[in-house]
Design a protein around this motif. Structure first.
Motif, PDB file in Angstrom:
ATOM      1  N   ALA A  76       0.726  -1.193   0.006  1.00  0.00           N
ATOM      2  CA  ALA A  76       0.155  -0.003  -0.012  1.00  0.00           C
ATOM      3  C   ALA A  76       0.611   1.193   0.110  1.00  0.00           C
ATOM      4  O   ALA A  76       0.711   2.247  -0.865  1.00  0.00           O
ATOM      5  N   GLU A  77       1.761   1.043   0.884  1.00  0.00           N
ATOM      6  CA  GLU A  77       2.846   2.378   0.880  1.00  0.00           C
ATOM      7  C   GLU A  77       3.512   2.615  -0.426  1.00  0.00           C
ATOM      8  O   GLU A  77       3.540   3.740  -0.997  1.00  0.00           O
ATOM      9  N   THR A  78       3.919   1.720  -1.141  1.00  0.00           N
ATOM     10  CA  THR A  78       4.477   1.702  -2.213  1.00  0.00           C
ATOM     11  C   THR A  78       3.676   2.270  -3.504  1.00  0.00           C
ATOM     12  O   THR A  78       3.973   3.310  -4.356  1.00  0.00           O
ATOM     13  N   VAL A  79       2.515   1.849  -3.487  1.00  0.00           N
ATOM     14  CA  VAL A  79       1.445   2.449  -4.229  1.00  0.00           C
ATOM     15  C   VAL A  79       1.261   3.768  -4.059  1.00  0.00           C
ATOM     16  O   VAL A  79       1.001   4.796  -5.163  1.00  0.00           O
ATOM     17  N   ALA A  80       0.848   4.354  -2.959  1.00  0.00           N
ATOM     18  CA  ALA A  80       0.655   5.602  -2.485  1.00  0.00           C
ATOM     19  C   ALA A  80       1.828   6.463  -2.832  1.00  0.00           C
ATOM     20  O   ALA A  80       1.605   7.396  -3.650  1.00  0.00           O
ATOM     21  N   LYS A  81       3.136   6.110  -2.501  1.00  0.00           N
ATOM     22  CA  LYS A  81       4.127   7.054  -2.908  1.00  0.00           C
ATOM     23  C   LYS A  81       4.235   7.077  -4.588  1.00  0.00           C
ATOM     24  O   LYS A  81       4.592   8.234  -5.032  1.00  0.00           O
ATOM     25  N   ASP A  82       4.199   5.974  -5.038  1.00  0.00           N
ATOM     26  CA  ASP A  82       4.224   6.241  -6.516  1.00  0.00           C
ATOM     27  C   ASP A  82       3.291   7.077  -7.104  1.00  0.00           C
ATOM     28  O   ASP A  82       3.729   7.664  -8.116  1.00  0.00           O
ATOM     29  N   LEU A  83       2.197   6.925  -6.924  1.00  0.00           N
ATOM     30  CA  LEU A  83       0.894   7.490  -7.616  1.00  0.00           C
ATOM     31  C   LEU A  83       0.985   8.955  -7.252  1.00  0.00           C
ATOM     32  O   LEU A  83       0.992   9.972  -8.071  1.00  0.00           O
ATOM     33  N   LEU A  84       1.603   9.167  -6.131  1.00  0.00           N
ATOM     34  CA  LEU A  84       1.585  10.706  -5.761  1.00  0.00           C
ATOM     35  C   LEU A  84       2.902  11.399  -6.528  1.00  0.00           C
ATOM     36  O   LEU A  84       2.808  12.486  -6.661  1.00  0.00           O
ATOM     37  N   GLY A  85       3.874  10.349  -6.534  1.00  0.00           N
ATOM     38  CA  GLY A  85       5.059  10.915  -7.096  1.00  0.00           C
ATOM     39  C   GLY A  85       4.854  11.118  -8.647  1.00  0.00           C
ATOM     40  O   GLY A  85       5.597  12.061  -8.948  1.00  0.00           O
ATOM     41  N   HIS A  86       4.310  10.321  -9.292  1.00  0.00           N
ATOM     42  CA  HIS A  86       4.016  10.527 -10.770  1.00  0.00           C
ATOM     43  C   HIS A  86       2.998  11.241 -11.260  1.00  0.00           C
ATOM     44  O   HIS A  86       3.326  11.832 -12.467  1.00  0.00           O
ATOM     45  N   PHE A  87       1.729  11.558 -10.497  1.00  0.00           N
ATOM     46  CA  PHE A  87       0.984  12.232 -10.912  1.00  0.00           C
ATOM     47  C   PHE A  87       0.761  13.669 -10.238  1.00  0.00           C
ATOM     48  O   PHE A  87       0.433  13.628  -9.217  1.00  0.00           O
ATOM     49  N   GLY A  88       1.247  14.733 -10.571  1.00  0.00           N
ATOM     50  CA  GLY A  88       1.710  15.818  -9.960  1.00  0.00           C
ATOM     51  C   GLY A  88       0.315  16.521  -9.482  1.00  0.00           C
ATOM     52  O   GLY A  88       0.412  17.293  -8.490  1.00  0.00           O
ATOM     53  N   SER A  89      -0.718  16.162  -9.987  1.00  0.00           N
ATOM     54  CA  SER A  89      -1.988  16.996  -9.599  1.00  0.00           C
ATOM     55  C   SER A  89      -2.843  16.353  -8.693  1.00  0.00           C
ATOM     56  O   SER A  89      -3.673  16.689  -7.866  1.00  0.00           O
ATOM     57  N   LEU A  90      -2.212  14.911  -8.127  1.00  0.00           N
ATOM     58  CA  LEU A  90      -2.861  14.391  -7.129  1.00  0.00           C
ATOM     59  C   LEU A  90      -2.225  15.046  -5.744  1.00  0.00           C
ATOM     60  O   LEU A  90      -1.172  15.117  -5.701  1.00  0.00           O
ATOM     61  N   GLN A  91      -3.203  15.485  -4.782  1.00  0.00           N
ATOM     62  CA  GLN A  91      -2.790  16.207  -3.677  1.00  0.00           C
ATOM     63  C   GLN A  91      -2.940  15.071  -2.429  1.00  0.00           C
ATOM     64  O   GLN A  91      -2.211  15.213  -1.454  1.00  0.00           O
ATOM     65  N   LYS A  92      -3.765  14.003  -2.518  1.00  0.00           N
ATOM     66  CA  LYS A  92      -3.973  13.067  -1.445  1.00  0.00           C
ATOM     67  C   LYS A  92      -4.470  11.712  -2.034  1.00  0.00           C
ATOM     68  O   LYS A  92      -5.004  11.821  -2.913  1.00  0.00           O
ATOM     69  N   ILE A  93      -4.129  10.794  -1.231  1.00  0.00           N
ATOM     70  CA  ILE A  93      -4.603   9.405  -1.852  1.00  0.00           C
ATOM     71  C   ILE A  93      -5.164   8.524  -0.649  1.00  0.00           C
ATOM     72  O   ILE A  93      -4.056   8.588   0.332  1.00  0.00           O
ATOM     73  N   ARG A  94      -6.049   7.807  -0.732  1.00  0.00           N
ATOM     74  CA  ARG A  94      -6.526   6.800   0.166  1.00  0.00           C
ATOM     75  C   ARG A  94      -6.207   5.450  -0.537  1.00  0.00           C
ATOM     76  O   ARG A  94      -6.623   5.094  -1.777  1.00  0.00           O
ATOM     77  N   VAL A  95      -5.194   4.570  -0.138  1.00  0.00           N
ATOM     78  CA  VAL A  95      -5.143   3.139  -0.580  1.00  0.00           C
ATOM     79  C   VAL A  95      -5.401   1.951   0.223  1.00  0.00           C
ATOM     80  O   VAL A  95      -4.911   2.013   1.287  1.00  0.00           O
ATOM     81  N   LYS A  96      -6.517   1.131  -0.126  1.00  0.00           N
ATOM     82  CA  LYS A  96      -6.947  -0.055   0.576  1.00  0.00           C
ATOM     83  C   LYS A  96      -6.654  -1.186  -0.106  1.00  0.00           C
ATOM     84  O   LYS A  96      -6.929  -1.219  -1.238  1.00  0.00           O
ATOM     85  N   VAL A  97      -5.964  -2.052   0.503  1.00  0.00           N
ATOM     86  CA  VAL A  97      -5.315  -3.302  -0.026  1.00  0.00           C
ATOM     87  C   VAL A  97      -6.144  -4.573   0.618  1.00  0.00           C
ATOM     88  O   VAL A  97      -5.831  -4.533   1.860  1.00  0.00           O
ATOM     89  N   ARG A  98      -6.780  -5.341   0.029  1.00  0.00           N
ATOM     90  CA  ARG A  98      -7.541  -6.637   0.687  1.00  0.00           C
ATOM     91  C   ARG A  98      -6.822  -7.872   0.001  1.00  0.00           C
ATOM     92  O   ARG A  98      -6.516  -7.938  -1.026  1.00  0.00           O
ATOM     93  N   LYS A  99      -6.675  -8.580   0.931  1.00  0.00           N
ATOM     94  CA  LYS A  99      -6.218  -9.964   0.897  1.00  0.00           C
ATOM     95  C   LYS A  99      -7.257 -11.039   1.264  1.00  0.00           C
ATOM     96  O   LYS A  99      -7.194 -11.416   2.345  1.00  0.00           O
ATOM     97  N   PRO A 100      -8.054 -11.366   0.438  1.00  0.00           N
ATOM     98  CA  PRO A 100      -9.204 -12.396   0.921  1.00  0.00           C
ATOM     99  C   PRO A 100      -8.575 -13.828   1.207  1.00  0.00           C
ATOM    100  O   PRO A 100      -9.488 -14.493   2.103  1.00  0.00           O
ATOM    101  N   GLU A 101      -7.582 -13.973   0.694  1.00  0.00           N
ATOM    102  CA  GLU A 101      -7.038 -15.581   1.004  1.00  0.00           C
ATOM    103  C   GLU A 101      -5.983 -15.576   1.842  1.00  0.00           C
ATOM    104  O   GLU A 101      -5.120 -16.633   1.911  1.00  0.00           O
ATOM    105  N   ALA A 102      -5.910 -14.798   2.962  1.00  0.00           N
ATOM    106  CA  ALA A 102      -4.909 -14.779   3.876  1.00  0.00           C
ATOM    107  C   ALA A 102      -4.842 -15.903   4.627  1.00  0.00           C
ATOM    108  O   ALA A 102      -5.820 -16.684   4.974  1.00  0.00           O
ATOM    109  N   PRO A 103      -3.572 -16.631   4.773  1.00  0.00           N
ATOM    110  CA  PRO A 103      -3.269 -17.981   5.537  1.00  0.00           C
ATOM    111  C   PRO A 103      -3.595 -17.759   6.978  1.00  0.00           C
ATOM    112  O   PRO A 103      -2.579 -17.950   7.668  1.00  0.00           O
ATOM    113  N   ILE A 104      -4.807 -17.649   7.486  1.00  0.00           N
ATOM    114  CA  ILE A 104      -5.026 -17.530   8.861  1.00  0.00           C
ATOM    115  C   ILE A 104      -5.996 -18.603   9.230  1.00  0.00           C
ATOM    116  O   ILE A 104      -7.056 -19.080   8.478  1.00  0.00           O
ATOM    117  N   PRO A 105      -5.839 -19.212  10.499  1.00  0.00           N
ATOM    118  CA  PRO A 105      -6.966 -20.135  10.862  1.00  0.00           C
ATOM    119  C   PRO A 105      -8.401 -19.597  11.399  1.00  0.00           C
ATOM    120  O   PRO A 105      -8.881 -19.735  12.569  1.00  0.00           O
TER     121      PRO A 105
END
Length: 123
Positions: A76-105
């Motif tokens: 998530a951090e890498t995506v946020a940093k990349d998008l804000l760095g690449h698109f100069g008109s973006l002022q803020k970003i919310r990134v949600k990453v979901r992992k539905p098949e996480a290996p937990i019991p």
């Protein structure tokens, strides 16, 4: 502030702490809120006055498929940093990453992280 919104952007990739995740892979889902002034595009009907959502999706896909992360927090951090760095008109970003098949019991719908970053976070 105005937003470009992408929901349920899905990619198959190989992120996670466990070796099985690196070997078998799984789906990752992204929800993005990209904050910027959309008035110039709305008034001009000119695509160069906005950030095209297909360009956003392609950059996220490139990160997800070509880099490997143990933690979805780092993804998530890498995506946020990349998008804000690449698109100069973006002022803020919310990134949600979901992992539905996480290996937990447990029976879960998904595991997720959500971060909110603005341009000053990476200045």
């Amino acid at each position: 502030m105005d937003r470009i919104i992408l929901r349920d952007l899905a990619f198959f990739a190989y992120h996670g702490v466990y070796q099985e995740e690196a070997t078998l892979g799984q789906r990752f889902y992204f929800d993005l809120d990209c904050y910027l002034d959309l008035r110039p595009a709305g008034e001009s009907d000119d695509e160069t006055q906005t950030v095209r959502y297909d360009y956003i999706a392609k950059r996220v896909e490139n990160i997800v498929k070509n880099q490997r992360f143990k933690l979805i927090e780092a993804l998530a951090e890498t995506v946020a940093k990349d998008l804000l760095g690449h698109f100069g008109s973006l002022q803020k970003i919310r990134v949600k990453v979901r992992k539905p098949e996480a290996p937990i019991p447990a029976i879960i719908k998904d595991i997720a992280v959500e971060i909110i970053r603005d341009r000053e976070d990476y200045a």
